[in-house]
Design an enzyme around this catalytic site. Structure first.
Site, PDB file in Angstrom:
ATOM      1  N   MET A   1       0.830  -1.185   0.000  1.00 17.49           N
ATOM      2  CA  MET A   1       0.000   0.000   0.000  1.00 17.49           C
ATOM      3  C   MET A   1       0.873   1.247   0.000  1.00 17.49           C
ATOM      4  SD  MET A   1      -3.289  -0.629   0.289  1.00 17.49           S
ATOM      5  CE  MET A   1      -4.393  -1.951   0.632  1.00 17.49           C
ATOM      6  N   PRO A   2       1.585   1.537  -1.050  1.00 19.34           N
ATOM      7  CA  PRO A   2       2.432   2.729  -1.060  1.00 19.34           C
ATOM      8  C   PRO A   2       1.625   4.019  -0.963  1.00 19.34           C
ATOM      9  CG  PRO A   2       3.015   1.251  -2.855  1.00 19.34           C
ATOM     10  CD  PRO A   2       1.739   0.748  -2.271  1.00 19.34           C
TER      11      PRO A   2
END
Length: 76
Positions: A1-2
Site C-alpha cells: 500500500m504505497p
C-alpha cells in the site's frame, strides 16, 4: 500500500496537472514495486519557502539522510 507524500514550494497547478502528476507517479511506483494502481495514494502538500527548514528539512530530511535513496543536492 504505497503512499507518496510530495512536499514542495507552492505551485500553481490546475486539477488536470495534479491528476497527471499523480498518474505518472503511480505508474512508476506500480512498475517498480509491483503495486496495484488501486493501492497507491499520492498527496501534494505545499510548504512555504520560509517554512521548509523547520517543517521538512529538520523533521523529515536531515534525520533520515542515511536512509534516503535520493539525497538532496543542497544543505541547510
Amino acid at each position: 500500500m504505497p503512499h507518496i507524500d510530495i512536499k514542495c514550494f507552492p505551485r500553481d497547478l490546475n486539477d488536470e496537472q495534479k491528476t497527471a502528476l499523480a498518474a505518472d507517479i503511480a505508474e512508476t511506483i506500480a512498475r517498480h514495486l509491483g503495486s496495484k494502481d488501486s493501492s497507491i495514494s499520492v498527496a501534494l502538500n505545499h510548504v512555504e519557502p520560509e517554512a521548509w527548514k523547520s517543517e521538512v528539512w529538520d523533521t523529515e530530511i536531515a534525520p533520515n539522510m542515511a536512509s534516503l535513496i535520493k539525497k538532496p543536492g543542497y544543505e541547510m
